[in-house]
Design an enzyme around this catalytic site. Sequence first.
Site, PDB file in Angstrom:
ATOM      1  N   GLY A   1      16.363  17.951   7.710  1.00 19.18           N
ATOM      2  CA  GLY A   1      16.585  18.576   6.367  1.00 19.18           C
ATOM      3  C   GLY A   1      18.117  19.227   6.797  1.00 19.18           C
ATOM      4  O   GLY A   1      19.225  18.429   7.457  1.00 19.18           O
TER       5      GLY A   1
ATOM      6  N   SER B   1      16.500  13.806  12.921  1.00 14.82           N
ATOM      7  CA  SER B   1      17.797  14.151  12.302  1.00 14.82           C
ATOM      8  C   SER B   1      18.029  15.729  12.722  1.00 14.82           C
ATOM      9  O   SER B   1      18.244  15.948  13.948  1.00 14.82           O
ATOM     10  CB  SER B   1      17.472  14.008  10.972  1.00 14.82           C
ATOM     11  OG  SER B   1      18.591  14.169  10.158  1.00 14.82           O
ATOM     12  N   ALA B   2      17.744  16.589  11.878  1.00 10.95           N
ATOM     13  CA  ALA B   2      18.336  17.948  12.432  1.00 10.95           C
ATOM     14  C   ALA B   2      17.258  18.303  13.532  1.00 10.95           C
ATOM     15  O   ALA B   2      17.944  19.082  14.350  1.00 10.95           O
ATOM     16  CB  ALA B   2      17.918  19.040  11.127  1.00 10.95           C
TER      17      ALA B   2
ATOM     18  N   HIS C   1      22.107   9.954  12.141  1.00  7.65           N
ATOM     19  CA  HIS C   1      22.660   9.130  10.890  1.00  7.65           C
ATOM     20  C   HIS C   1      23.870   8.366  10.987  1.00  7.65           C
ATOM     21  O   HIS C   1      24.745   8.284  10.111  1.00  7.65           O
ATOM     22  CB  HIS C   1      22.580   9.848   9.567  1.00  7.65           C
ATOM     23  CG  HIS C   1      21.314  10.720   9.254  1.00  7.65           C
ATOM     24  ND1 HIS C   1      20.450  10.202   8.501  1.00  7.65           N
ATOM     25  CD2 HIS C   1      20.971  11.804   9.452  1.00  7.65           C
ATOM     26  CE1 HIS C   1      19.362  10.860   8.348  1.00  7.65           C
ATOM     27  NE2 HIS C   1      19.673  12.084   8.817  1.00  7.65           N
TER      28      HIS C   1
ATOM     29  N   GLU D   1      20.849   4.946  12.288  1.00  2.85           N
ATOM     30  CA  GLU D   1      19.544   5.045  11.527  1.00  2.85           C
ATOM     31  C   GLU D   1      18.727   3.952  11.949  1.00  2.85           C
ATOM     32  O   GLU D   1      19.022   3.009  12.137  1.00  2.85           O
ATOM     33  CB  GLU D   1      19.854   5.184   9.920  1.00  2.85           C
ATOM     34  CG  GLU D   1      20.662   6.254   9.441  1.00  2.85           C
ATOM     35  CD  GLU D   1      20.474   6.403   8.127  1.00  2.85           C
ATOM     36  OE1 GLU D   1      20.130   5.360   7.066  1.00  2.85           O
ATOM     37  OE2 GLU D   1      20.827   7.477   7.440  1.00  2.85           O
TER      38      GLU D   1
END
Lengths: 253, 253
Positions: free
Chosen positions: B108, B140-141, B177, B212
Site C-alpha cells: 500500500g 511492496s511497502a 516494483h 514485479e
Amino acid sequence: MFQACKDSTSRPTLQAMSRRRLLLLSNSTNYGEEYLRFPLSYIRNFLGESVKRVLFIPFAGVRMTYDDYAARVRERFDEIGYALDSIHEASDPLRALEEAEALAVGGGNTFHLLRGLYEANLLEAIRARVLKGMPYIGWSAGSNVACPTIKTTNDMPVVEPPSFNALALVPFQINPHYTDATVPNHNGETRAERLLEFIEANAEMTVVGLKEGSALRIEGSEIKLLGDKSLLVFRKGQEIAEYNPQDSLQFLL
Amino acid sequence: MFQACKDSTSRPTLQAMSRRRLLLLSNSTNYGEEYLRFPLSYIRNFLGESVKRVLFIPFAGVRMTYDDYAARVRERFDEIGYALDSIHEASDPLRALEEAEALAVGGGNTFHLLRGLYEANLLEAIRARVLKGMPYIGWSAGSNVACPTIKTTNDMPVVEPPSFNALALVPFQINPHYTDATVPNHNGETRAERLLEFIEANAEMTVVGLKEGSALRIEGSEIKLLGDKSLLVFRKGQEIAEYNPQDSLQFLL
C-alpha cells in the site's frame, strides 16, 4: 541545526498574501524539447523589465553539482535578459536572499531541496520576502515547496528533511508533472490513485494536478492557469474536477 | 507518543541475524492476474506446515478499511491453509505480536505503513521477534520497511512518519516494483535515475531493484532470488549490475 517552519500548514489569509507574486511551473522541460525552453516566455512576462538579477536555489540537484546546475539555468536566464546568482555561491545566503530582486527555485529532488532549505535556515526568510512582494518562480520541486507541505511530490525520499512542512505560499497542494498515463503492463498506482490516497489522509486539503507545459501564475488573490492544457482538482468527497485556462480558479485561494 | 527505532540504520551483524527468516516480495499482484495470486506458492513453501496462524499488518492501506484489507488477504491465506489474524483487531497489539507464529506485512503506502508501525510502537518488537526466528513476509511497502530505511519507496509521502528509519532486517535497500519502463512522452525521472539519486545521497548503501513477480528469500546468512526475472544492484561508483535467480547474492548480506 534545523529551523522549524512554524505554522506552515495553516491557511494564510488573503490579506497577508496580497503582495505575493508566484509563477509555479509543472516542469522545466517538455518531452523532446530543450532544457528550460518552454518556461522562458512565461518567466519573461512574469518578471518584466524592472527585475535585472534573479537569485537561484539549486538545492534540488542531486546528481549534478550546484555549480553545473546554476550554469545551466544561468544560460537560459541570460537569453531573456536576467543575470542569475546562485545562493550556493553566496558567502551569506540570508543576506543574498534579503537583497534578491526575484527568486527562482529549480526542480530535481523535492526532499533534497527541502532539506537544503532547512539546513540553510531559509524557509521563514523566503516566506517573509514573498509576502512583501519578491517574485517567486518555481518549477517541479520548486513548485512543490511553495505549497503547505511536500506530501504531493512524485520524488523518491532519498534524503530525510526535518519536516514535510514547506513554504505555504499558496493554500493548496500542487502535484507537478501530472499525468494520467501509466507504465505499460505494470502494476504501480496511477497518479490519480496516489493523489486520492493523499486526499484520504489529508481530508481538508485541495490538490491541483498540474500537467507538463502548464504553470500557475498567482498575483495576490488572482490566479491563472498558463498553457493550453487543463488542470485537475482533487478534493475529498468530490469527483475529480477538470479546469481549462479560461476557467476561474479563484476557489483555490 | 512515538518510539524511535534505534540503530536501525546500522548494519546488523550476520551472527545476530542467524535466525532471521524473510520472504520479501516485490509486489502482491502481477499485471492482469488476481490479487495476491502469484505469491501464494512462495508463501506456502516459506511457511511450511508447522505454522498455523499468521499475524497481518494492514497499516499500508489508505483507501480501504483495515477490515476490508485483512479480509482480502485472509481469503488468500485460507486457500493455502493458514488462518490470519489482523493486528488492528487485537486488543493488545504488542501481545499479539509476541504470540504470533509468523508475520505478514502488506503493501500500500509505505509512509502510512511506517507511521502506523511507529504509532503502535511495534518496530523494536517486530525486530526482536524476527531476530529470534519468527518468519516475516512482506510485499511492496511490507518489503520496504524490512530495509534500513524507506528511502527507496516509490510511494507518495501522503503522511509524515516520525523518521524514515525502518526495521533494518536486511542491510540493503529494496526498490519494489522495479521497472525500466517509463510513461510515454513524459519527462519524469526513470526508476534507475531515482535510485542513482539515492546512491548519490547515500553512498554507503546498496539498492536492489526487485522486479514485479520476484521475491528475495533470506534464511540467516543465505539469500535467494525467487521467480524467473533478474534483479538489478545499484552501488555508488559501480555500473548497475544484473543478477539472475541462479547467481549468488551473498554479497548483499
